[in-house]
Enzyme design. Structure first.
Site, PDB file in Angstrom:
ATOM      1  N   LEU A 112     -74.357  34.715 -21.654  1.00  0.00           N
ATOM      2  CA  LEU A 112     -73.859  34.780 -20.125  1.00  0.00           C
ATOM      3  C   LEU A 112     -74.972  33.745 -19.531  1.00  0.00           C
ATOM      4  O   LEU A 112     -75.939  33.673 -19.649  1.00  0.00           O
ATOM      5  CB  LEU A 112     -74.462  36.130 -19.739  1.00  0.00           C
ATOM      6  CG  LEU A 112     -73.395  37.398 -19.842  1.00  0.00           C
ATOM      7  CD1 LEU A 112     -73.871  38.598 -19.314  1.00  0.00           C
ATOM      8  CD2 LEU A 112     -72.281  37.044 -19.091  1.00  0.00           C
ATOM      9  N   ASP A 113     -74.393  33.237 -18.526  1.00  0.00           N
ATOM     10  CA  ASP A 113     -75.116  32.141 -17.698  1.00  0.00           C
ATOM     11  C   ASP A 113     -76.196  32.930 -17.035  1.00  0.00           C
ATOM     12  O   ASP A 113     -76.174  34.018 -16.801  1.00  0.00           O
ATOM     13  CB  ASP A 113     -74.274  31.481 -16.538  1.00  0.00           C
ATOM     14  CG  ASP A 113     -73.109  30.535 -17.194  1.00  0.00           C
ATOM     15  OD1 ASP A 113     -73.333  30.030 -18.178  1.00  0.00           O
ATOM     16  OD2 ASP A 113     -72.072  30.622 -16.397  1.00  0.00           O
ATOM     17  N   HIS A 114     -77.283  32.140 -16.919  1.00  0.00           N
ATOM     18  CA  HIS A 114     -78.528  32.739 -16.153  1.00  0.00           C
ATOM     19  C   HIS A 114     -78.189  33.469 -14.930  1.00  0.00           C
ATOM     20  O   HIS A 114     -78.648  34.549 -14.504  1.00  0.00           O
ATOM     21  CB  HIS A 114     -79.521  31.881 -16.040  1.00  0.00           C
ATOM     22  CG  HIS A 114     -79.220  30.942 -14.754  1.00  0.00           C
ATOM     23  ND1 HIS A 114     -78.703  29.804 -14.753  1.00  0.00           N
ATOM     24  CD2 HIS A 114     -79.995  30.919 -13.440  1.00  0.00           C
ATOM     25  CE1 HIS A 114     -78.698  29.254 -13.573  1.00  0.00           C
ATOM     26  NE2 HIS A 114     -79.597  30.013 -12.762  1.00  0.00           N
ATOM     27  N   SER A 156     -75.280  35.040 -14.161  1.00  0.00           N
ATOM     28  CA  SER A 156     -74.481  36.026 -14.342  1.00  0.00           C
ATOM     29  C   SER A 156     -75.136  37.490 -14.805  1.00  0.00           C
ATOM     30  O   SER A 156     -76.308  37.210 -15.261  1.00  0.00           O
ATOM     31  CB  SER A 156     -73.328  35.771 -15.380  1.00  0.00           C
ATOM     32  OG  SER A 156     -72.504  34.522 -14.792  1.00  0.00           O
ATOM     33  N   ARG A 164     -68.605  28.825 -17.988  1.00  0.00           N
ATOM     34  CA  ARG A 164     -68.148  29.298 -16.359  1.00  0.00           C
ATOM     35  C   ARG A 164     -66.684  29.473 -16.083  1.00  0.00           C
ATOM     36  O   ARG A 164     -66.489  29.312 -15.072  1.00  0.00           O
ATOM     37  CB  ARG A 164     -68.950  28.340 -15.383  1.00  0.00           C
ATOM     38  CG  ARG A 164     -70.547  28.216 -16.053  1.00  0.00           C
ATOM     39  CD  ARG A 164     -71.276  27.282 -15.151  1.00  0.00           C
ATOM     40  NE  ARG A 164     -71.519  27.654 -13.589  1.00  0.00           N
ATOM     41  CZ  ARG A 164     -72.481  28.734 -13.334  1.00  0.00           C
ATOM     42  NH1 ARG A 164     -73.277  29.106 -14.159  1.00  0.00           N
ATOM     43  NH2 ARG A 164     -72.490  29.072 -12.055  1.00  0.00           N
TER      44      ARG A 164
END
Length: 179
Positions: A43-45, A47, A142
């Site tokens: 998970l992106d930072h 999110s 993303r």
């Protein structure tokens, strides 16, 4: 075999080791003390939500590998109010710079009354926001943010709620549960 569901807070990196450059940011090691486990996907930072971690390489691959097409459901707060055409475009799949996405499930939902985000999203009095539920079977970089932007509704907040049969429901941000 260990399988852990972690509710990743906003701003936390999906790795156990700190970054070598830039300002220090929190990592999984700041929240989880369980040796030998690794994230099954990322998970992106910026999110939030469900991150599964396991010590089983085959299970990790089954969860993370797009070939298995495990559905991932996101609760997405977007800028503006997507109309039926925008939702249908998400359902049919949209074309991104790296090619078309697979069809998704997209629907407008009521405010899910989630935990507060720190820091809060930017709010504009002149532009409303809307929550949608978006289920995809891919995992491009993303992807959800790029999909909502492609239909004219940039993502303000992104929370992964479910991966396959596993959900983050009942797990507070920064907390984890062994499954």
């Amino acid at each position: 075999m260990a399988l852990i569901a972690f509710n990743k807070p906003f701003g936390v990196l999906c790795q156990f080791s700190p970054e070598r450059t830039g300002p220090p940011r929190p990592t999984l090691a700041d929240f989880i003390d369980f040796p030998g486990i690794y994230p099954a996907g990322r998970l992106d930072h910026d999110s939030e939500g469900l991150l599964l971690l396991t010590d089983d390489g085959r299970l990790q691959a089954r969860i993370a590998d797009p070939r298995h097409k495990l559905p991932k459901t996101y609760l997405v707060q977007v800028e503006g109010e997507p109309d039926e055409a925008a939702l249908q475009a998400l359902c049919k799949g949209v074309t991104l710079k790296d090619g078309p996405t697979l069809p998704a499930m997209a629907e407008r939902i009521e405010d899910p009354a989630l935990w507060p985000r720190d820091p809060p999203i930017r709010v504009r009095k002149s532009i409303p926001d809307t929550w949608i539920s978006l289920t995809i079977r891919e995992g491009r970089n993303r992807q959800v943010r790029r999909m909502t932007a492609a239909v004219g509704h940039p993502t303000l907040r992104l929370v992964r709620w479910r991966i396959g049969d596993w959900s983050v429901e009942g797990i507070a941000p920064g907390e984890w549960r062994e499954l």
